[in-house]
Design a protein around this motif. Structure first.
Motif, PDB file in Angstrom:
ATOM      1  N   SER A 164      -2.033  12.199   3.172  1.00 34.80           N
ATOM      2  CA  SER A 164      -0.993  11.347   2.605  1.00 34.80           C
ATOM      3  C   SER A 164      -1.510   9.914   2.474  1.00 34.80           C
ATOM      4  CB  SER A 164       0.251  11.359   3.502  1.00 34.80           C
ATOM      5  OG  SER A 164       0.778  12.656   3.593  1.00 34.80           O
ATOM      6  N   ALA A 165      -1.128   9.277   1.373  1.00 31.03           N
ATOM      7  CA  ALA A 165      -1.545   7.886   1.157  1.00 31.03           C
ATOM      8  C   ALA A 165      -0.782   6.966   2.100  1.00 31.03           C
ATOM      9  CB  ALA A 165      -1.284   7.475  -0.293  1.00 31.03           C
ATOM     10  N   ARG A 166      -1.489   5.985   2.657  1.00 27.57           N
ATOM     11  CA  ARG A 166      -0.852   5.026   3.538  1.00 27.57           C
ATOM     12  C   ARG A 166      -1.532   3.669   3.394  1.00 27.57           C
ATOM     13  NH1 ARG A 166      -4.038   5.019   8.324  1.00 27.57           N
ATOM     14  NH2 ARG A 166      -5.581   6.697   8.328  1.00 27.57           N
ATOM     15  N   LEU A 167      -0.808   2.631   3.745  1.00 30.66           N
ATOM     16  CA  LEU A 167      -1.325   1.261   3.678  1.00 30.66           C
ATOM     17  C   LEU A 167      -1.849   0.878   5.051  1.00 30.66           C
ATOM     18  CD1 LEU A 167      -1.557  -1.361   1.940  1.00 30.66           C
ATOM     19  CD2 LEU A 167       0.672  -2.015   2.874  1.00 30.66           C
ATOM     20  N   CYS A 168      -3.164   0.607   5.170  1.00 33.11           N
ATOM     21  CA  CYS A 168      -3.741   0.307   6.483  1.00 33.11           C
ATOM     22  C   CYS A 168      -4.960  -0.601   6.322  1.00 33.11           C
ATOM     23  CB  CYS A 168      -4.116   1.595   7.213  1.00 33.11           C
ATOM     24  SG  CYS A 168      -4.650   1.289   8.916  1.00 33.11           S
ATOM     25  N   ALA A 169      -4.756  -1.909   6.465  1.00 35.67           N
ATOM     26  CA  ALA A 169      -5.869  -2.864   6.355  1.00 35.67           C
ATOM     27  C   ALA A 169      -6.824  -2.731   7.532  1.00 35.67           C
ATOM     28  CB  ALA A 169      -5.321  -4.285   6.273  1.00 35.67           C
TER      29      ALA A 169
END
Length: 446
Positions: A164-169
């Motif tokens: 699943s796509a996720r936002l993680c800097a």
């Protein structure tokens, strides 16, 4: 051989300030306006996207992220790519700058994913040509924290698909990856005569604000040095005065002892004594010390004055620039009030739409008085809950009763009435039926 420069930095919020700098809606003091037309955007925006800030939002909305993005979550990473000034000027003069830009883009796509690289701008109006790139840190794969828990044997919790796509800097900016970026970037830049910087170097990039802060700290340090030197000078002068007094006293004593001898013998005896000779040597040394201290104070005061003038000039330029920007902003606001008198009302409605749960694109259509079909949930502050709908149409309409007034309607009725209707439907479903009393004009009671 010069050095390749690669600098990554997490951005906060919508990063509007950096967008203004990159797109030159605000010109920095170190930029040459006569060369600004040479700047260029290296990446085409998607249809309907007009600038860097919108490009970041568009990527987040189309990436398929299911988890809600936190308020303080990093939405973008700034990437600065350049090289030593002399080498970048050489590439410009030899016509290699276009090839250099293409290789930079290729490296960005391979390192972060082509869809995640939403903007890349070449700046030619500053001292050294450089590229500002923007990466939205969308990643897939198992979370690092979950993987560590599994290795440590800790309790595992039900998790979503690792794809699943996720936002993680934090994943993109992991220490091991940062070193890998520097290595691979240096390999690409080697063909242009640019090598990797020293591995493990403690040199750090500082912002303009930190630079001026450091200058002010240097001013304080210089002032302290001057005060210390002045104190040393005062002490030396006191010691010199004391030595002179001792020399005079010793001469008087010598004259009294040798009063019966010839003047020449007395003087010779006086200056031949070891104590007087030592005192005179100390006197000369103190004179030299005072002279050297005076010279050092003069040099430090000159340096302080130069630093103060540089700081004053820089701050004056920034203040003038800031005042110009404020004046321009006020002029624009006055023009908006003059030519778009309803903008304030529509702005309040736009804020209301976002609070209800409409997306940015839906809100943009609504404030342009266009109907929007939607399904999902809208949040009501009055009732403190969300109301679902399988299909509804929203639109902002002009008020027929008051000129210059607008109101938001859902399915042909004002938003408050729509919420009231939805709330009534919920009560009926759970068996709460309003009881009508036989009293005129008193409404309903539960």
């Amino acid at each position: 051989m010069g050095y390749a420069v690669l600098h990554l930095e997490k951005a906060k919020g919508a990063d509007g300030g950096m967008s203004a700098h990159i797109e030159r809606t605000i010109h920095p003091a170190n930029a040459d306006k006569t060369r600004t037309h040479l700047n260029r955007e290296l990446i085409s925006f998607p249809e309907g996207v007009k600038n860097r800030t919108q490009a970041i939002t568009h990527r987040l909305e189309t990436a398929g992220i299911t988890r809600k993005i936190g308020t303080n979550q990093v939405r973008a990473i700034r990437v600065l790519m350049t090289g030593t000034n002399e080498d970048m000027k050489r590439l410009e003069a030899s016509g290699q700058l276009d090839s250099w830009c293409r290789d930079n883009l290729k490296w960005l796509y391979e390192s972060y994913g082509e869809k995640n690289v939403v903007s890349a701008v070449l700046h030619m109006d500053e001292k050294t040509p450089h590229v500002h790139a923007t990466v939205v840190p969308i990643v897939t794969g198992e979370r690092r924290k979950a993987k560590q828990q599994q290795q440590d044997g800790k309790k595992k919790y039900r998790k979503k698909s690792s794809q699943s796509a996720r936002l993680c800097a934090d994943d993109v900016m992991a220490r091991s990856k940062l070193k890998h970026y520097q290595n691979t970037y240096a390999e690409v830049m080697n063909k242009y005569g640019l090598q990797r910087g020293i591995d493990g170097s403690e040199a750090k990039h500082i912002s303009t604000a930190d630079f001026y802060k450091e200058m002010i700290n240097q001013q304080v340090s210089i002032q302290e040095d001057i005060e210390n030197l002045l104190e040393q000078k005062e002490v030396a002068q006191q010691q010199l005065k004391q030595v002179k007094s001792e020399i005079n006293t010793q001469k008087l004593k010598g004259a009294a002892v040798n009063a019966t001898t010839a003047i020449a013998d007395g003087v010779s005896s006086l200056f031949g004594s070891g104590k007087v000779k030592k005192l005179e040597e100390e006197n000369e040394q103190l004179k030299e010390n005072v002279s050297e201290l005076s010279r050092q104070i003069t040099i430090v005061q000159k340096e302080k004055k130069k630093s103060e003038m540089r700081l004053y000039n820089d701050m004056d330029v920034l203040n003038k620039k800031h005042q110009e920007e404020i004046t321009q902003s006020n002029n624009r606001l006055e023009q908006i009030d003059t030519y778009f008198p309803y903008i304030k009302v529509l702005m309040l409605l736009a804020i209301q739409c976002r609070e209800l749960g409409f997306t940015e694109e839906m809100t943009r259509q609504l404030v342009n008085l266009q109907p929007v079909e939607f399904k999902g949930s809208l949040y009501s502050k009055e009732y403190g809950q969300k109301f679902k709908t399988e299909h509804s149409t929203a639109i902002i309409e002009r008020s027929s009763e008051k000129k210059g007034k607008f109101h938001l309607c859902i399915d042909g009725m004002p938003i408050l009435e729509w919420f009231k209707k939805k709330f009534q439907e919920i009560k009926e479903k759970v068996g709460i039926i309003p009881r009508v009393e036989n009293k005129p004009n008193r409404g309903f009671k539960m």
